[in-house]
Scaffold this motif. Structure first.
Motif, mmCIF file in Angstrom:
data_model
loop_
_atom_site.group_PDB
_atom_site.id
_atom_site.type_symbol
_atom_site.label_atom_id
_atom_site.label_comp_id
_atom_site.label_asym_id
_atom_site.label_seq_id
_atom_site.Cartn_x
_atom_site.Cartn_y
_atom_site.Cartn_z
ATOM 1 N N GLY A 1 13.354 9.446 -14.256
ATOM 2 C CA GLY A 1 11.983 9.866 -13.992
ATOM 3 C C GLY A 1 10.938 9.325 -14.948
ATOM 4 O O GLY A 1 9.761 9.616 -14.801
ATOM 5 N N ALA A 2 11.344 8.532 -15.941
ATOM 6 C CA ALA A 2 10.367 7.940 -16.867
ATOM 7 C C ALA A 2 9.491 6.954 -16.098
ATOM 8 O O ALA A 2 9.981 6.168 -15.288
ATOM 9 N N ARG A 3 8.187 7.020 -16.343
ATOM 10 C CA ARG A 3 7.229 6.178 -15.621
ATOM 11 C C ARG A 3 6.593 5.173 -16.573
ATOM 12 O O ARG A 3 6.243 5.511 -17.692
ATOM 13 N N HIS A 4 6.449 3.943 -16.088
ATOM 14 C CA HIS A 4 5.854 2.863 -16.861
ATOM 15 C C HIS A 4 4.763 2.214 -16.016
ATOM 16 O O HIS A 4 5.057 1.667 -14.947
ATOM 17 N N LYS A 5 3.516 2.287 -16.495
ATOM 18 C CA LYS A 5 2.416 1.631 -15.773
ATOM 19 C C LYS A 5 2.542 0.125 -15.937
ATOM 20 O O LYS A 5 2.951 -0.361 -16.975
ATOM 21 N N LEU A 6 2.170 -0.593 -14.892
ATOM 22 C CA LEU A 6 2.298 -2.041 -14.865
ATOM 23 C C LEU A 6 0.949 -2.702 -14.649
ATOM 24 O O LEU A 6 0.050 -2.121 -14.047
ATOM 25 N N SER A 7 0.858 -3.935 -15.091
ATOM 26 C CA SER A 7 -0.269 -4.777 -14.710
ATOM 27 C C SER A 7 0.085 -5.379 -13.357
ATOM 28 O O SER A 7 1.241 -5.728 -13.111
ATOM 29 N N VAL A 8 -0.888 -5.498 -12.486
ATOM 30 C CA VAL A 8 -0.624 -6.034 -11.151
ATOM 31 C C VAL A 8 -1.684 -7.081 -10.815
ATOM 32 O O VAL A 8 -2.849 -6.948 -11.173
ATOM 33 N N TRP A 9 -1.249 -8.170 -10.151
ATOM 34 C CA TRP A 9 -2.151 -9.242 -9.765
ATOM 35 C C TRP A 9 -1.710 -9.797 -8.422
ATOM 36 O O TRP A 9 -0.516 -9.940 -8.155
ATOM 37 N N GLN A 10 -2.682 -10.093 -7.589
ATOM 38 C CA GLN A 10 -2.418 -10.830 -6.356
ATOM 39 C C GLN A 10 -3.617 -11.701 -6.053
ATOM 40 O O GLN A 10 -4.743 -11.403 -6.475
ATOM 41 N N GLN A 11 -3.391 -12.773 -5.357
ATOM 42 C CA GLN A 11 -4.429 -13.762 -5.100
ATOM 43 C C GLN A 11 -5.585 -13.197 -4.273
ATOM 44 O O GLN A 11 -6.731 -13.564 -4.456
ATOM 45 N N GLY A 12 -5.290 -12.310 -3.361
ATOM 46 C CA GLY A 12 -6.301 -11.710 -2.504
ATOM 47 C C GLY A 12 -5.630 -10.684 -1.618
ATOM 48 O O GLY A 12 -4.420 -10.473 -1.709
ATOM 49 N N PRO A 13 -6.389 -10.012 -0.774
ATOM 50 C CA PRO A 13 -5.794 -9.015 0.126
ATOM 51 C C PRO A 13 -4.711 -9.637 1.006
ATOM 52 O O PRO A 13 -4.810 -10.800 1.404
ATOM 53 N N VAL A 45 -3.360 -9.955 4.389
ATOM 54 C CA VAL A 45 -3.899 -9.727 5.729
ATOM 55 C C VAL A 45 -2.762 -9.416 6.699
ATOM 56 O O VAL A 45 -1.628 -9.848 6.492
ATOM 57 N N PRO A 46 -3.041 -8.649 7.742
ATOM 58 C CA PRO A 46 -2.010 -8.366 8.739
ATOM 59 C C PRO A 46 -1.489 -9.658 9.374
ATOM 60 O O PRO A 46 -2.242 -10.609 9.570
ATOM 61 N N GLY A 47 -0.198 -9.677 9.664
ATOM 62 C CA GLY A 47 0.381 -10.846 10.318
ATOM 63 C C GLY A 47 1.692 -11.260 9.685
ATOM 64 O O GLY A 47 2.209 -10.608 8.791
ATOM 65 N N PRO A 48 2.224 -12.398 10.136
ATOM 66 C CA PRO A 48 3.563 -12.824 9.719
ATOM 67 C C PRO A 48 3.633 -13.472 8.336
ATOM 68 O O PRO A 48 4.705 -13.608 7.772
ATOM 69 N N GLU A 49 2.497 -13.880 7.783
ATOM 70 C CA GLU A 49 2.498 -14.565 6.493
ATOM 71 C C GLU A 49 2.818 -13.604 5.358
ATOM 72 O O GLU A 49 2.285 -12.491 5.303
ATOM 73 N N LYS A 50 3.666 -14.044 4.433
ATOM 74 C CA LYS A 50 3.987 -13.246 3.250
ATOM 75 C C LYS A 50 3.133 -13.716 2.079
ATOM 76 O O LYS A 50 2.774 -14.886 1.997
ATOM 77 N N GLN A 51 2.808 -12.778 1.187
ATOM 78 C CA GLN A 51 2.029 -13.102 0.004
ATOM 79 C C GLN A 51 2.721 -12.526 -1.224
ATOM 80 O O GLN A 51 3.349 -11.473 -1.157
ATOM 81 N N ARG A 52 2.577 -13.190 -2.317
ATOM 82 C CA ARG A 52 3.195 -12.781 -3.568
ATOM 83 C C ARG A 52 2.321 -11.768 -4.305
ATOM 84 O O ARG A 52 1.105 -11.904 -4.346
ATOM 85 N N ILE A 53 2.968 -10.746 -4.863
ATOM 86 C CA ILE A 53 2.303 -9.796 -5.762
ATOM 87 C C ILE A 53 3.044 -9.875 -7.087
ATOM 88 O O ILE A 53 4.265 -9.749 -7.132
ATOM 89 N N VAL A 54 2.317 -10.094 -8.170
ATOM 90 C CA VAL A 54 2.915 -10.210 -9.495
ATOM 91 C C VAL A 54 2.670 -8.924 -10.264
ATOM 92 O O VAL A 54 1.534 -8.452 -10.330
#
Length: 89
Positions: free
Chosen positions: A31-43, A45-54
């Motif tokens: 149950g220990a929680r660690h906040k993370l930094s998060v980055w993505q190039q942009g929203p 969008v709905p559809g078949p394309e996948k996008q990376r989230i760092v």
């Protein structure tokens, strides 16, 4: 010793609205929680394309060996994405 790590999941948006990660955290089995930094190039969008989230975290070496659940939320924590399983970090 501090261990820096990054997880780069590929995400596909199957909803009807764009999705943008605003916050992220790792939750360990105990149950220990660690906040993370998060980055993505942009929203994502709905559809078949996948996008990376760092996402990136600083953990003590001993903590980095735990099994975690990765949780990502959009602004307001209305919609979320959860990744689980051994070895996600």
């Amino acid at each position: 010793m501090v261990v820096l790590g990054a997880v780069v999941p590929w995400v596909k948006n199957e909803s009807l609205q764009p999705w943008t990660a605003a916050s992220a955290e790792l939750v360990s089995e105990d149950g220990a929680r660690h906040k993370l930094s998060v980055w993505q190039q942009g929203p994502i969008v709905p559809g078949p394309e996948k996008q990376r989230i760092v996402v990136e975290a600083e953990l003590m070496h001993a903590e980095s060996r735990d099994t975690f659940t990765l949780k990502l939320w959009e602004e307001g924590r209305v919609r979320s994405i959860t990744f689980g399983g051994k070895g996600i970090w």
